[in-house]
Scaffold this motif. Sequence first.
Motif, PDB file in Angstrom:
ATOM      1  N   TRP A   1       0.848  -1.174  -0.025  1.00 55.51           N
ATOM      2  CA  TRP A   1      -0.056   0.034   0.002  1.00 55.51           C
ATOM      3  C   TRP A   1       0.833   1.203   0.158  1.00 55.51           C
ATOM      4  O   TRP A   1       2.029   1.271   0.592  1.00 55.51           O
ATOM      5  CB  TRP A   1      -1.012   0.072   1.119  1.00 55.51           C
ATOM      6  N   GLN A   2       0.340   2.258  -0.768  1.00 55.45           N
ATOM      7  CA  GLN A   2       1.135   3.514  -0.610  1.00 55.45           C
ATOM      8  C   GLN A   2       0.193   4.640  -0.110  1.00 55.45           C
ATOM      9  O   GLN A   2      -1.011   4.677  -0.345  1.00 55.45           O
ATOM     10  CB  GLN A   2       1.684   3.734  -1.999  1.00 55.45           C
TER      11      GLN A   2
ATOM     12  N   THR B   1      -3.689   3.710  -0.822  1.00 54.17           N
ATOM     13  CA  THR B   1      -4.014   3.080  -2.018  1.00 54.17           C
ATOM     14  C   THR B   1      -3.131   1.985  -2.397  1.00 54.17           C
ATOM     15  O   THR B   1      -2.086   1.919  -1.997  1.00 54.17           O
ATOM     16  CB  THR B   1      -4.019   4.322  -3.298  1.00 54.17           C
ATOM     17  N   PRO B   2      -3.646   0.789  -3.222  1.00 55.24           N
ATOM     18  CA  PRO B   2      -3.063  -0.082  -3.623  1.00 55.24           C
ATOM     19  C   PRO B   2      -1.360   0.273  -4.321  1.00 55.24           C
ATOM     20  O   PRO B   2      -1.408   1.231  -5.113  1.00 55.24           O
ATOM     21  CB  PRO B   2      -3.659  -0.922  -4.574  1.00 55.24           C
ATOM     22  N   ALA B   3      -0.602  -0.251  -3.872  1.00 55.38           N
ATOM     23  CA  ALA B   3       0.766   0.034  -4.294  1.00 55.38           C
ATOM     24  C   ALA B   3       0.915  -0.645  -5.676  1.00 55.38           C
ATOM     25  O   ALA B   3       0.395  -1.884  -5.966  1.00 55.38           O
ATOM     26  CB  ALA B   3       2.078  -0.391  -3.445  1.00 55.38           C
ATOM     27  N   PRO B   4       1.802  -0.265  -6.653  1.00 59.53           N
ATOM     28  CA  PRO B   4       2.148  -1.006  -7.755  1.00 59.53           C
ATOM     29  C   PRO B   4       2.579  -2.490  -7.626  1.00 59.53           C
ATOM     30  O   PRO B   4       3.417  -2.555  -6.779  1.00 59.53           O
ATOM     31  CB  PRO B   4       3.217  -0.112  -8.555  1.00 59.53           C
ATOM     32  N   GLY B   5       2.066  -3.234  -8.277  1.00 59.84           N
ATOM     33  CA  GLY B   5       2.462  -4.762  -8.239  1.00 59.84           C
ATOM     34  C   GLY B   5       1.671  -5.655  -6.980  1.00 59.84           C
ATOM     35  O   GLY B   5       2.140  -6.641  -6.847  1.00 59.84           O
ATOM     36  N   SER B   6       0.832  -4.860  -6.200  1.00 64.10           N
ATOM     37  CA  SER B   6       0.162  -5.504  -5.335  1.00 64.10           C
ATOM     38  C   SER B   6      -1.103  -6.065  -5.632  1.00 64.10           C
ATOM     39  O   SER B   6      -1.465  -5.921  -6.846  1.00 64.10           O
ATOM     40  CB  SER B   6      -0.388  -4.599  -4.223  1.00 64.10           C
ATOM     41  N   SER B   7      -1.719  -7.135  -4.782  1.00 65.44           N
ATOM     42  CA  SER B   7      -2.686  -7.772  -5.461  1.00 65.44           C
ATOM     43  C   SER B   7      -3.970  -7.117  -5.682  1.00 65.44           C
ATOM     44  O   SER B   7      -4.943  -7.580  -6.078  1.00 65.44           O
ATOM     45  CB  SER B   7      -3.145  -8.947  -4.403  1.00 65.44           C
ATOM     46  N   TRP B   8      -4.088  -5.733  -5.102  1.00 68.37           N
ATOM     47  CA  TRP B   8      -5.038  -4.976  -5.308  1.00 68.37           C
ATOM     48  C   TRP B   8      -4.899  -4.103  -6.269  1.00 68.37           C
ATOM     49  O   TRP B   8      -5.988  -3.083  -6.624  1.00 68.37           O
ATOM     50  CB  TRP B   8      -5.328  -4.379  -4.017  1.00 68.37           C
ATOM     51  N   GLU B   9      -3.851  -3.901  -7.134  1.00 65.37           N
ATOM     52  CA  GLU B   9      -3.368  -3.079  -7.971  1.00 65.37           C
ATOM     53  C   GLU B   9      -4.646  -3.126  -9.289  1.00 65.37           C
ATOM     54  O   GLU B   9      -5.061  -4.024  -9.672  1.00 65.37           O
ATOM     55  CB  GLU B   9      -2.302  -3.113  -8.439  1.00 65.37           C
ATOM     56  N   GLY B  10      -5.150  -1.869  -9.611  1.00 66.07           N
ATOM     57  CA  GLY B  10      -6.158  -1.919 -10.680  1.00 66.07           C
ATOM     58  C   GLY B  10      -7.720  -1.843 -10.061  1.00 66.07           C
ATOM     59  O   GLY B  10      -8.559  -1.673 -10.930  1.00 66.07           O
TER      60      GLY B  10
END
Length: 309
Positions: free
Chosen positions: A11-12, A24-33
């Motif tokens: 998360w970022q 917000t979801p960090a790039p490459g995380s399972s929640w990205e997009g």
Amino acid sequence: MSVETASLEGWQHLASGKVREIYTPAPGSSWEGQDVLLMVATDRISAYDHVLSPGIPDKGKILTQMSLWWFEQLAAAGINNHVVSTEVGPGAIPEAVAGRSMIVRKLKMVEAEAIVRGYLTGSGLAEYRASGTVTGIALPEGLSDGSRLPEPLFTPSTKAEQGDHDENISFSRLEEVIGGELAQRLRDAALKVYALAEETARAAGIILADTKFEFGLDEHGALILADEVLTPDSSRFWPAAGWEQHVQAGTAQPSFDKQFVRNWLTSSESGWERDGDLAPPALPADIVQATRERYLDAFRRLTGTEPAL
């Protein structure tokens, strides 16, 4: 624990509120997009548009878990909310913020606070004493501090940026700000949630005097209950036992909510002038502890359980 813009794997950090941190979801995380946010409740406490120091230990956990309990009760009655997941672990909520966090849907938030008052107190009481009205709504004569209103009132306010003041507005002004159709939907939804919650709280021996809701719109335009809900930070909770005696005597109701902190801040003991330029003083240790106990008391009475701290 401190969660002040903490670094959380997956998360970022996006934004800081008075008492919450949003990620917000960090790039490459399972929640990205995915249109989700991680909402983390800190132990910070605010009053009169100031963030106070120190925080209240475990407050974020108590309020998060109380909100989740309420969301569950209300969902059974058909009230949709923004919670997506409370799972803790890799690819979900980090262990560092377990118990004080929820993954929620990203909504288009309605730019108004949906306040419902079932009893006369606070700023409503001050206005009533001056003009016989609450946010311009005429009320019967002879009401006292703590009196039950003839019917719950929807009294919206603006949503101020951090450091600014919320402002009570009329329903007609709300219609101008967010549109007539949405204003009516917001009023109907807030009154429905209050009625359900007031009945639930009363069964637990607690009077829900007033409360503040926040709603957002999903991608289909549906109105969704969001943020925290029906906590001691966003509501006034009074013990039902003894309520009538306090009304008859014209004395303030004891409470399980943030009003305890507000009362100390405006007392001679604090020495703080609400209308002055100085920041509030630090909360004494006994006020911090007593506030924590009130929040715990509200949780126990409502849910019949202990929070996971």
